[in-house]
Design a protein around this motif. Structure first.
Motif, PDB file in Angstrom:
ATOM      1  N   HIS B  10     -10.306  -4.667  -7.742  1.00  0.00           N
ATOM      2  CA  HIS B  10     -10.161  -6.119  -7.665  1.00  0.00           C
ATOM      3  C   HIS B  10      -8.850  -6.510  -8.338  1.00  0.00           C
ATOM      4  CE1 HIS B  10     -14.409  -6.618  -6.467  1.00  0.00           C
ATOM      5  NE2 HIS B  10     -14.641  -5.644  -7.307  1.00  0.00           N
ATOM      6  N   GLU B  11      -8.164  -7.478  -7.740  1.00  0.00           N
ATOM      7  CA  GLU B  11      -6.915  -7.955  -8.305  1.00  0.00           C
ATOM      8  C   GLU B  11      -6.855  -9.455  -8.104  1.00  0.00           C
ATOM      9  OE1 GLU B  11      -4.308  -5.968  -9.611  1.00  0.00           O
ATOM     10  OE2 GLU B  11      -3.153  -7.757 -10.105  1.00  0.00           O
ATOM     11  N   VAL B  12      -6.642 -10.168  -9.198  1.00  0.00           N
ATOM     12  CA  VAL B  12      -6.446 -11.612  -9.137  1.00  0.00           C
ATOM     13  C   VAL B  12      -5.076 -11.896  -9.716  1.00  0.00           C
ATOM     14  CG1 VAL B  12      -7.271 -13.880  -9.835  1.00  0.00           C
ATOM     15  CG2 VAL B  12      -8.918 -12.040  -9.403  1.00  0.00           C
ATOM     16  N   THR B  13      -4.265 -12.596  -8.970  1.00  0.00           N
ATOM     17  CA  THR B  13      -2.919 -12.869  -9.421  1.00  0.00           C
ATOM     18  C   THR B  13      -2.502 -14.271  -9.013  1.00  0.00           C
ATOM     19  OG1 THR B  13      -0.669 -11.950  -9.460  1.00  0.00           O
ATOM     20  CG2 THR B  13      -1.768 -12.043  -7.333  1.00  0.00           C
ATOM     21  N   GLU B  14      -1.398 -14.701  -9.527  1.00  0.00           N
ATOM     22  CA  GLU B  14      -0.908 -16.038  -9.202  1.00  0.00           C
ATOM     23  C   GLU B  14       0.188 -15.944  -8.153  1.00  0.00           C
ATOM     24  OE1 GLU B  14      -1.925 -18.483 -13.291  1.00  0.00           O
ATOM     25  OE2 GLU B  14       0.172 -18.122 -12.728  1.00  0.00           O
ATOM     26  N   GLY B  16       3.427 -15.896  -6.192  1.00  0.00           N
ATOM     27  CA  GLY B  16       4.767 -15.564  -6.639  1.00  0.00           C
ATOM     28  C   GLY B  16       4.865 -14.257  -7.395  1.00  0.00           C
ATOM     29  N   GLN B  17       3.709 -13.746  -7.845  1.00  0.00           N
ATOM     30  CA  GLN B  17       3.717 -12.493  -8.586  1.00  0.00           C
ATOM     31  C   GLN B  17       3.777 -11.301  -7.640  1.00  0.00           C
ATOM     32  OE1 GLN B  17       3.785 -12.285 -12.111  1.00  0.00           O
ATOM     33  NE2 GLN B  17       4.263 -14.436 -11.712  1.00  0.00           N
ATOM     34  N   GLU B  18       4.257 -10.187  -8.177  1.00  0.00           N
ATOM     35  CA  GLU B  18       4.285  -8.936  -7.414  1.00  0.00           C
ATOM     36  C   GLU B  18       2.931  -8.242  -7.553  1.00  0.00           C
ATOM     37  OE1 GLU B  18       7.738  -6.181  -7.605  1.00  0.00           O
ATOM     38  OE2 GLU B  18       6.279  -4.748  -8.382  1.00  0.00           O
ATOM     39  N   VAL B  19       2.440  -7.710  -6.448  1.00  0.00           N
ATOM     40  CA  VAL B  19       1.174  -6.993  -6.441  1.00  0.00           C
ATOM     41  C   VAL B  19       1.402  -5.585  -5.889  1.00  0.00           C
ATOM     42  CG1 VAL B  19      -1.148  -6.911  -5.447  1.00  0.00           C
ATOM     43  CG2 VAL B  19      -0.145  -9.110  -6.093  1.00  0.00           C
ATOM     44  N   THR B  20       0.857  -4.598  -6.549  1.00  0.00           N
ATOM     45  CA  THR B  20       0.949  -3.214  -6.062  1.00  0.00           C
ATOM     46  C   THR B  20      -0.442  -2.628  -5.946  1.00  0.00           C
ATOM     47  OG1 THR B  20       3.121  -2.883  -7.073  1.00  0.00           O
ATOM     48  CG2 THR B  20       1.876  -0.919  -6.480  1.00  0.00           C
ATOM     49  N   LEU B  21      -0.765  -2.195  -4.725  1.00  0.00           N
ATOM     50  CA  LEU B  21      -2.035  -1.544  -4.461  1.00  0.00           C
ATOM     51  C   LEU B  21      -1.778  -0.046  -4.292  1.00  0.00           C
ATOM     52  CD1 LEU B  21      -3.423  -4.083  -1.830  1.00  0.00           C
ATOM     53  CD2 LEU B  21      -3.437  -4.239  -4.324  1.00  0.00           C
ATOM     54  N   ARG B  22      -2.720   0.760  -4.771  1.00  0.00           N
ATOM     55  CA  ARG B  22      -2.519   2.197  -4.788  1.00  0.00           C
ATOM     56  C   ARG B  22      -3.599   2.938  -4.028  1.00  0.00           C
ATOM     57  NH1 ARG B  22      -0.914  -0.179  -9.388  1.00  0.00           N
ATOM     58  NH2 ARG B  22       1.127   0.392 -10.228  1.00  0.00           N
ATOM     59  N   CYS B  23      -3.209   4.073  -3.475  1.00  0.00           N
ATOM     60  CA  CYS B  23      -4.153   4.856  -2.677  1.00  0.00           C
ATOM     61  C   CYS B  23      -3.888   6.345  -2.869  1.00  0.00           C
ATOM     62  CB  CYS B  23      -4.038   4.498  -1.200  1.00  0.00           C
ATOM     63  SG  CYS B  23      -5.052   5.517  -0.103  1.00  0.00           S
ATOM     64  N   LYS B  24      -4.966   7.096  -3.062  1.00  0.00           N
ATOM     65  CA  LYS B  24      -4.909   8.556  -3.084  1.00  0.00           C
ATOM     66  C   LYS B  24      -5.738   9.065  -1.916  1.00  0.00           C
ATOM     67  CE  LYS B  24      -6.311  12.571  -5.840  1.00  0.00           C
ATOM     68  NZ  LYS B  24      -5.138  13.376  -5.466  1.00  0.00           N
ATOM     69  N   PRO B  25      -5.106   9.670  -0.913  1.00  0.00           N
ATOM     70  CA  PRO B  25      -5.873  10.133   0.244  1.00  0.00           C
ATOM     71  C   PRO B  25      -6.652  11.399  -0.076  1.00  0.00           C
ATOM     72  CG  PRO B  25      -3.588  10.779   0.462  1.00  0.00           C
ATOM     73  CD  PRO B  25      -3.686   9.937  -0.784  1.00  0.00           C
ATOM     74  N   ILE B  26      -7.485  11.800   0.870  1.00  0.00           N
ATOM     75  CA  ILE B  26      -8.221  13.050   0.729  1.00  0.00           C
ATOM     76  C   ILE B  26      -7.243  14.212   0.857  1.00  0.00           C
ATOM     77  CG2 ILE B  26      -9.948  14.535   1.834  1.00  0.00           C
ATOM     78  CD1 ILE B  26     -11.474  11.983   2.564  1.00  0.00           C
ATOM     79  N   SER B  27      -7.379  15.171  -0.025  1.00  0.00           N
ATOM     80  CA  SER B  27      -6.474  16.310  -0.035  1.00  0.00           C
ATOM     81  C   SER B  27      -6.499  17.044   1.313  1.00  0.00           C
ATOM     82  CB  SER B  27      -6.893  17.278  -1.147  1.00  0.00           C
ATOM     83  OG  SER B  27      -6.072  18.420  -1.154  1.00  0.00           O
ATOM     84  N   SER B  82       3.787 -12.619  -3.809  1.00  0.00           N
ATOM     85  CA  SER B  82       2.484 -12.831  -3.187  1.00  0.00           C
ATOM     86  C   SER B  82       2.249 -14.325  -2.907  1.00  0.00           C
ATOM     87  CB  SER B  82       1.366 -12.289  -4.083  1.00  0.00           C
ATOM     88  OG  SER B  82       1.408 -12.905  -5.363  1.00  0.00           O
ATOM     89  N   GLU B  83       1.433 -14.589  -1.884  1.00  0.00           N
ATOM     90  CA  GLU B  83       1.081 -15.953  -1.493  1.00  0.00           C
ATOM     91  C   GLU B  83      -0.431 -16.042  -1.316  1.00  0.00           C
ATOM     92  OE1 GLU B  83       3.257 -17.134   1.957  1.00  0.00           O
ATOM     93  OE2 GLU B  83       5.219 -16.813   1.023  1.00  0.00           O
ATOM     94  N   PRO B  84      -0.998 -17.230  -1.439  1.00  0.00           N
ATOM     95  CA  PRO B  84      -2.464 -17.366  -1.285  1.00  0.00           C
ATOM     96  C   PRO B  84      -2.989 -16.810   0.034  1.00  0.00           C
ATOM     97  CG  PRO B  84      -1.581 -19.345  -2.299  1.00  0.00           C
ATOM     98  CD  PRO B  84      -0.383 -18.490  -1.923  1.00  0.00           C
ATOM     99  N   LEU B 111      -8.079  -8.557  -3.049  1.00  0.00           N
ATOM    100  CA  LEU B 111      -6.953  -9.279  -3.640  1.00  0.00           C
ATOM    101  C   LEU B 111      -7.169 -10.778  -3.500  1.00  0.00           C
ATOM    102  CD1 LEU B 111      -4.071  -9.468  -4.812  1.00  0.00           C
ATOM    103  CD2 LEU B 111      -3.236  -9.357  -2.451  1.00  0.00           C
ATOM    104  N   THR B 112      -7.044 -11.471  -4.610  1.00  0.00           N
ATOM    105  CA  THR B 112      -7.106 -12.925  -4.622  1.00  0.00           C
ATOM    106  C   THR B 112      -5.801 -13.447  -5.214  1.00  0.00           C
ATOM    107  OG1 THR B 112      -9.504 -12.914  -4.930  1.00  0.00           O
ATOM    108  CG2 THR B 112      -8.345 -14.967  -5.433  1.00  0.00           C
ATOM    109  N   VAL B 113      -5.095 -14.258  -4.449  1.00  0.00           N
ATOM    110  CA  VAL B 113      -3.849 -14.858  -4.913  1.00  0.00           C
ATOM    111  C   VAL B 113      -4.088 -16.357  -5.097  1.00  0.00           C
ATOM    112  CG1 VAL B 113      -1.405 -15.202  -4.467  1.00  0.00           C
ATOM    113  CG2 VAL B 113      -2.543 -13.131  -3.621  1.00  0.00           C
TER     114      VAL B 113
END
Lengths: 113, 114
Positions: B10-14, B16-27, B82-84, B111-113
């Protein structure tokens, strides 16, 4: 432009009933079609994949059919159970040279005990 | 295997802020997909990679979105600013190229902006 539609958007049935979910697509030039299940707050789980050359696929109580010429697929669930309650999405892969899938908006199924 | 791992959940941001989402795939999987799911538009493919190389980014909505895959075990999706209207659930999925075409989805990042 390929569009995928699922009707109905929501379905509520009593336990034990056999049911059919529908998926239609506008462009018959697909590579394959896949049915997914999504539980609330979770990612998708693949259920069945039908290649464009196939007419149907079966897995347990699930049977999916494909009619490319009419742009339709159905997912048949036999003897429904409360554990089948979830959202079911179909998706078409638009060609052999791409792994891009176009998803329908899903049918939200509730099986009542 | 632990499956596809996404962070944060979960990510809540305002706005204009930068958001980074991360992913680790299956080996061992050589394809990685980023999707966005909203009530209005359903599930949309944003971009996918093959062997760490972006193959199709036609679904990336605009220049504010960027995705990278620096190695086979890690990918990021960045939104800046980021934007709403970016509020959605973002899924990462990975697959191995075989006849089953099965994609394994992560649990998603909501993600909630504001």
């Amino acid at each position: 432009k390929q569009e995928v539609t699922q009707i109905p958007a929501a379905l509520s049935v009593p336990e034990g009933e056999n049911l059919v979910l529908n998926c239609s697509f506008t462009d018959s030039a697909i590579y394959n079609l896949q049915w997914f299940r999504q539980d609330p707050g979770k990612g998708l789980t693949s259920l069945l994949l039908i290649q464009s050359s196939q007419r149907e696929q079966t897995s347990g109580r699930l049977n999916a059919s494909l009619d490319k010429s009419s742009g339709r697929s159905t997912l048949y669930i036999a003897a429904s159970q409360p554990g089948d309650s979830a959202t079911y999405l179909c998706a078409v892969r638009v060609g052999s040279g791409t792994y891009k899938y176009i998803f329908g908006t899903g049918t939200r199924l509730k099986v009542l005990a | 295997d632990a499956g596809v791992i996404q962070s944060p959940r979960h990510e809540v941001t305002e706005m204009g802020q930068e958001v980074t989402l991360r992913c680790k795939p299956i080996s061992g999987h050589d394809y990685l997909f980023w999707y966005r799911q909203t009530m209005m538009r359903g599930l949309e493919l944003l971009i996918y990679f093959n062997n760490n190389v972006p193959i199709d980014d036609s679904g990336m909505p605009e220049d504010r979105f960027s995705a990278k895959m620096p190695n086979a075990s890690f990918s990021t999706l960045k939104i800046q600013p980021s934007e709403p209207r970016d509020s959605a659930v973002y899924f990462c999925a990975s697959s191995f190229r075989d006849e089953t075409d099965t994609q394994y989805f992560g649990p998603g990042t909501r993600l909630t902006v504001l």
